[in-house]
Design an enzyme around this catalytic site. Structure first.
Site, short mmCIF file in Angstrom:
data_model
loop_
_atom_site.label_atom_id
_atom_site.label_comp_id
_atom_site.label_asym_id
_atom_site.label_seq_id
_atom_site.Cartn_x
_atom_site.Cartn_y
_atom_site.Cartn_z
N ARG A 53 0.87 -1.19 0.00
CA ARG A 53 0.00 0.00 0.00
C ARG A 53 0.90 1.23 0.00
O ARG A 53 2.12 1.11 0.10
CB ARG A 53 -1.04 0.00 1.14
CG ARG A 53 -0.73 -0.73 2.40
CD ARG A 53 0.33 -0.13 3.24
NE ARG A 53 0.07 1.28 3.43
CZ ARG A 53 0.99 2.18 3.66
NH1 ARG A 53 2.27 1.85 3.74
NH2 ARG A 53 0.70 3.46 3.81
N ALA A 55 0.93 5.13 -2.16
CA ALA A 55 0.81 5.44 -3.59
C ALA A 55 2.01 4.97 -4.44
O ALA A 55 1.83 4.24 -5.42
CB ALA A 55 0.54 6.93 -3.76
N ARG A 90 -7.14 -0.28 -7.12
CA ARG A 90 -7.48 0.73 -6.10
C ARG A 90 -7.68 2.05 -6.85
O ARG A 90 -6.86 2.39 -7.71
CB ARG A 90 -6.39 0.86 -5.02
CG ARG A 90 -6.43 -0.26 -3.99
CD ARG A 90 -5.53 0.04 -2.79
NE ARG A 90 -6.15 0.94 -1.83
CZ ARG A 90 -5.48 1.49 -0.81
NH1 ARG A 90 -4.18 1.24 -0.64
NH2 ARG A 90 -6.09 2.29 0.04
N GLN A 201 -2.39 2.60 9.89
CA GLN A 201 -1.08 2.60 9.22
C GLN A 201 -0.05 3.41 10.00
O GLN A 201 1.16 3.15 9.90
CB GLN A 201 -1.20 3.20 7.80
CG GLN A 201 -1.95 2.34 6.82
CD GLN A 201 -3.40 2.76 6.72
OE1 GLN A 201 -4.01 3.17 7.71
NE2 GLN A 201 -3.98 2.66 5.55
N ASP A 242 -1.82 10.80 -2.13
CA ASP A 242 -2.13 9.79 -3.14
C ASP A 242 -2.41 10.40 -4.50
O ASP A 242 -2.37 9.72 -5.52
CB ASP A 242 -3.34 8.96 -2.71
CG ASP A 242 -2.93 8.04 -1.57
OD1 ASP A 242 -2.86 8.54 -0.43
OD2 ASP A 242 -2.61 6.87 -1.82
N ASN A 252 -5.29 12.77 0.33
CA ASN A 252 -4.48 11.86 1.16
C ASN A 252 -5.41 11.11 2.12
O ASN A 252 -6.63 11.33 2.14
CB ASN A 252 -3.39 12.64 1.92
CG ASN A 252 -2.37 11.72 2.55
OD1 ASN A 252 -1.89 10.78 1.93
ND2 ASN A 252 -2.04 11.96 3.82
N LYS A 253 -4.81 10.26 2.92
CA LYS A 253 -5.56 9.42 3.86
C LYS A 253 -6.60 10.21 4.65
O LYS A 253 -6.33 11.33 5.10
CB LYS A 253 -4.56 8.75 4.80
CG LYS A 253 -5.12 7.80 5.83
CD LYS A 253 -6.01 6.71 5.26
CE LYS A 253 -5.34 5.88 4.21
NZ LYS A 253 -6.28 5.01 3.47
O1 MRU Z 1 -4.51 3.38 2.14
P1 MRU Z 1 -3.03 3.53 2.08
O2 MRU Z 1 -2.31 2.95 3.26
O3 MRU Z 1 -2.46 3.04 0.77
O4 MRU Z 1 -2.81 5.10 2.13
C1 MRU Z 1 -1.52 5.63 2.08
C2 MRU Z 1 -1.50 7.10 2.23
O5 MRU Z 1 -2.50 7.74 2.40
C3 MRU Z 1 -0.17 7.77 2.09
O6 MRU Z 1 -0.14 8.95 2.82
C4 MRU Z 1 0.09 8.10 0.61
O7 MRU Z 1 -0.11 6.98 -0.20
C5 MRU Z 1 1.42 8.64 0.39
S1 MRU Z 1 2.63 7.38 0.42
C6 MRU Z 1 4.16 8.04 0.23
#
Ligand code: MRU
Length: 358
Positions: A53, A55, A90, A201, A242, A252-253
């Protein structure tokens, strides 16, 4: 970066077995398991269930997914179908489409004898490039942390959300890269790690990787950042993304937006770290970003280890309750102090990004 003192990357190709190796992130921090991806189906599944997981890492996995597809069946029809399924695995991180499109462009018109070697080289190049870009993000972002330290002359407290660490990339991470660079330079840093419900995470991955690199960190519940900012206990927020639109809006998350609002209200600088593969030059309006909605079971059930060190899943919600699990949100550019990229730091705006990248 390190796990148990040994250097690792998050994904690599095993030439001898002709398989892709990944660290299964669904088992961290309790178990460290390296897993084989043998087919494009395995790659798609690893992205969907989040064994990989973040991006940049899902982009790299999709690139290797194309290699695995060719290995199985190098007909154009199968490769095209696999590319489409990888892109759909995704929806939010633009890196996925970016990597698949780059692979398909490279392979266009290539004959069947050479196609596997060319695909493998390109997937490796995507990984090498991401590693270099993340290292540069660190070198560029270090300047911001250094400036705070020079003014404060005390430990720099950094708040981060989710995992934009090396586990989300190939190496270094995006948001964590300036932190790793500052630590290597001897600048005292401490990281407030947002737990990042529902999949945790932050707690499971960011805190884990910071521990492995011996960087002081404290896990906080997702709603704690606000009061810490009011108490002057956060010097800077650095998060990943992302998908960042060309106008500087940052997807982002889930929960990133609320942290940016709190930072804005408390004059805490809010930076977003990203490689250029995360910029979406097409979508103009944040409302058009596809926001992933994941299974509500990720909210209603939590995983941990029991007394016999076995990973166990338990229900924590009333059995009849409904739950909703949106995985990402968008922080408008006006709340973003700056974007830390491989080419330098810029304001979150079209002009800022255009100056660096077009
Ligand atoms: O759902 P995830 O764990 O894939 O989400 C990841 C994030 O939101 C990260 O902040 C993003 O991908 C940046 S990774 C360098």
């Amino acid at each position: 970066m390190k796990i148990n003192g040994a250097e690792y990357k998050t994904i690599w190709f095993n030439e001898e077995k002709q398989v892709v190796k990944i660290i299964d992130q669904t088992k961290l921090p309790h178990q460290f398991i390296v897993k084989d991806l043998n087919s494009v189906k395995d790659a798609i599944n690893a992205i969907k269930v989040m064994e990989v997981r973040g991006a940049p890492l899902i982009g790299a996995t999709a690139a290797y997914g194309i290699v695995l597809a060719i290995h199985e069946n190098n007909s154009q029809e199968f490769i095209n179908k696999s590319a489409e399924e990888l892109i759909q695995s995704r929806p939010t991180a633009i890196n996925l489409k970016w990597a698949v499109d780059r692979m398909m462009k490279k392979l266009s018109g290539i004959n069947s004898h050479q196609i596997l070697d060319i695909a493998l080289n390109e997937a490796k190049e995507i990984c090498n490039e991401d590693e270099k870009y993340c290292e540069n993000i660190g070198i560029n972002g270090l300047k911001i942390i250094e400036e705070i330290y020079n003014n404060k002359k005390d430990t720099v407290n950094i708040l981060t959300h989710c995992n934009a660490g090396w586990l989300a990339t190939i190496n270094w991470g995006t948001a964590t890269s300036p932190i790793y660079h500052a630590h290597k330079k001897g600048i005292p840093v401490h990281v407030w790690v947002d737990e990042t419900r529902p999949r945790n995470q932050g707690a499971n991955l960011t805190s884990y990787e910071l521990n492995e690199e011996e960087i002081p960190n404290t896990i906080i519940a997702d709603n704690t950042g606000g009061i810490l900012m009011q108490r002057n206990e956060v010097d800077i927020c650095i998060v990943g993304t992302d998908r960042t639109l060309s106008n500087g809006d940052v997807c982002n998350k889930i929960g990133t937006y609320l942290k940016a609002l709190a930072a804005h209200d408390n004059n805490v600088p809010f930076y977003v770290a990203l490689p250029s593969s995360t910029i979406d030059w097409e979508i103009k309006d944040a409302k058009d970003i596809p926001i992933e909605e994941r299974n509500s079971e990720e909210l209603s059930h939590v995983e941990g280890i029991d007394e016999s060190n076995q990973i166990k899943k338990v229900l924590i919600y009333p059995i009849k309750s409904k739950a909703m699990n949106l995985a990402f949100d968008v922080t408008p550019a006006k709340y973003v102090t700056g974007l830390i990229t491989e080419k330098g730091i810029t304001e979150a705006s079209f002009d800022g990004l255009k100056k660096l990248f077009k």
